[in-house]
Design a protein around this motif. Sequence first.
Motif, PDB file in Angstrom:
ATOM      1  N   ARG A 235       3.710   5.990  -5.559  1.00  0.00           N
ATOM      2  CA  ARG A 235       3.478   6.155  -7.002  1.00  0.00           C
ATOM      3  C   ARG A 235       2.381   7.179  -7.266  1.00  0.00           C
ATOM      4  O   ARG A 235       2.537   8.081  -8.096  1.00  0.00           O
ATOM      5  CB  ARG A 235       3.113   4.808  -7.631  1.00  0.00           C
ATOM      6  CG  ARG A 235       4.267   3.825  -7.667  1.00  0.00           C
ATOM      7  CD  ARG A 235       3.979   2.643  -8.587  1.00  0.00           C
ATOM      8  NE  ARG A 235       5.111   1.738  -8.637  1.00  0.00           N
ATOM      9  CZ  ARG A 235       6.204   1.939  -9.373  1.00  0.00           C
ATOM     10  NH1 ARG A 235       6.285   3.029 -10.130  1.00  0.00           N
ATOM     11  NH2 ARG A 235       7.195   1.074  -9.369  1.00  0.00           N
ATOM     12  N   ARG A 236       1.254   7.051  -6.571  1.00  0.00           N
ATOM     13  CA  ARG A 236       0.106   7.929  -6.837  1.00  0.00           C
ATOM     14  C   ARG A 236       0.390   9.386  -6.497  1.00  0.00           C
ATOM     15  O   ARG A 236      -0.033  10.302  -7.211  1.00  0.00           O
ATOM     16  CB  ARG A 236      -1.125   7.455  -6.061  1.00  0.00           C
ATOM     17  CG  ARG A 236      -1.794   6.218  -6.646  1.00  0.00           C
ATOM     18  CD  ARG A 236      -3.094   5.910  -5.935  1.00  0.00           C
ATOM     19  NE  ARG A 236      -2.878   5.477  -4.560  1.00  0.00           N
ATOM     20  CZ  ARG A 236      -3.094   6.219  -3.492  1.00  0.00           C
ATOM     21  NH1 ARG A 236      -3.540   7.470  -3.622  1.00  0.00           N
ATOM     22  NH2 ARG A 236      -2.877   5.744  -2.275  1.00  0.00           N
TER      23      ARG A 236
ATOM     24  N   ASP B   1       0.826  -1.203   0.000  1.00  0.00           N
ATOM     25  CA  ASP B   1       0.000   0.000   0.000  1.00  0.00           C
ATOM     26  C   ASP B   1       0.865   1.260   0.000  1.00  0.00           C
ATOM     27  O   ASP B   1       0.536   2.263  -0.648  1.00  0.00           O
ATOM     28  CB  ASP B   1      -0.913   0.013   1.228  1.00  0.00           C
ATOM     29  CG  ASP B   1      -2.001  -1.048   1.147  1.00  0.00           C
ATOM     30  OD1 ASP B   1      -2.291  -1.506   0.021  1.00  0.00           O
ATOM     31  OD2 ASP B   1      -2.540  -1.416   2.210  1.00  0.00           O
TER      32      ASP B   1
ATOM     33  N   ASP C 123       2.247   1.874  -3.435  1.00  0.00           N
ATOM     34  CA  ASP C 123       1.180   2.416  -4.269  1.00  0.00           C
ATOM     35  C   ASP C 123       0.966   3.902  -3.979  1.00  0.00           C
ATOM     36  O   ASP C 123       0.766   4.704  -4.902  1.00  0.00           O
ATOM     37  CB  ASP C 123      -0.119   1.648  -4.013  1.00  0.00           C
ATOM     38  CG  ASP C 123      -1.277   2.201  -4.830  1.00  0.00           C
ATOM     39  OD1 ASP C 123      -1.267   2.043  -6.062  1.00  0.00           O
ATOM     40  OD2 ASP C 123      -2.198   2.793  -4.219  1.00  0.00           O
TER      41      ASP C 123
END
Length: 205
Positions: free
Chosen positions: A168-169, A162, A165
Amino acid sequence: MVGCALCDNLLVSTSIPPYRLFSQHLRATEFCAHKGFGNGRPDSIGVMANWLDEEEMAAWRSMIDVYQDVVASLNAELVEGHALTEGDYGVLVTLSEAPDDRLRMCDLASSLHLSPSGITRRLDGLVKLGLVAREPSTEDRRVMLAVLTPVGRGALDRAAPDHVDSVRRHFLDHLSRTQIRNLATAFAAVERGRERAAAAATPAA
């Protein structure tokens, strides 16, 4: 230290989270610019300083703003999803990368840029949760080690996907591959320069 008397006075406590230090320094830097202090001119306490020009100010402020926003988002998502702060996560990652999942307290503090009291406070909560243990070294029982527990390893394994992620976001997805390479190169140059400056300032043995 950054060469600004107003700002340097803010950057003296390693117990303050880095993003708060950046925020405080930004406000002081903005004050300097707002007051119109020019390069080579003394400030109100008579200190000569090489003030930031517009390009330098834009780079500095951008770094601060992005850092604060991204870290705040990462921290919020870690807390919501895994009941860990960004600081907690940093401890778990650092210990997971150490031999036998353990480090001397002083080495862990150095890796995380924390003071001895800062690392003690950071570990207290993790120890209570059973994610980290404090153990005396088998080689020198005066030395305390921070040890990643199986429970801590499990928490890290659950949080890591998580967290990646989120990185990256909130950060990497907004950059091209060339921009990512250039950013890494720029930060590496800063790190090398700081290391050279520190080495030059260290008295010869």
